[in-house]
Design an enzyme around this catalytic site. Sequence first.
Site: not given
Length: 251
Positions: A11, A108
């Site tokens: 992330g 993701d």
Amino acid sequence: MSEHCLQLDVGNSSAKWRLMEMSAGGSQSVIDRGIFLIESQQGLAEIQAAAKQASRAWLSSVAGTEKNARLVSQLSLPEGVHPWFASSAGHFGDLINSYRDPARMGVDRWLAMVAARNLTSQRCCVVDAGSALTIDWVSQAGQHEGGYIIPGPALMERALLLDTDTVRFDEAPDYQLSPGTSTAEAVRHGIALAQAGAVELALRVAGFDEANDLVFFTGGAGQMLADLTGHAASYSQDLVFEGLQLVASKG
């Protein structure tokens, strides 16, 4: 004979990782896992130790090009081991991306849907609760029906504290749905209500049929949301990793 594969879910502020042992016979097992906090560098030694054992490195990343390059440099992978980055595609098997430009979908989100579709051919909702809360629908035919991107719990709390001078507290209460009886509880319980409420409304708007549809929760706050919404058995810690493994193995 077996080999080790380092898998990362990156992330903007942290990278979750796991080290897989993969045998020639097809068996697989997780032998180590952790979280690397990119800004503070916490967990760097652990991920570097795992990287030394890797003969493959697969990454799902929503960070920018510069952050990805910096992270790969910090991993210090063995010579000859080149990182492979997953990307969102127009389709994977019978899963169809709804985006006009599939590459613009967060990888993701895409990998979580790939994993969910591999687990079921029923219509399903995929809830990934991390820095952002994402909610995506996949039809029984495998068509992505669309989704939502909402600030996650940490972002909600940060925004509230930045923009309101009088909201300050030192306590760290749990996220609950009951009304709070202190500022700290009111903030955390309010965030829990907003997150769980978003999921419940998304299910209702999409006509969730409990008898025929499935819901999958993943991400750092996924277990909390699964518990708050009464879907505790639907939590899967490694949904993005499982999608990464499926796509990388076919790539």
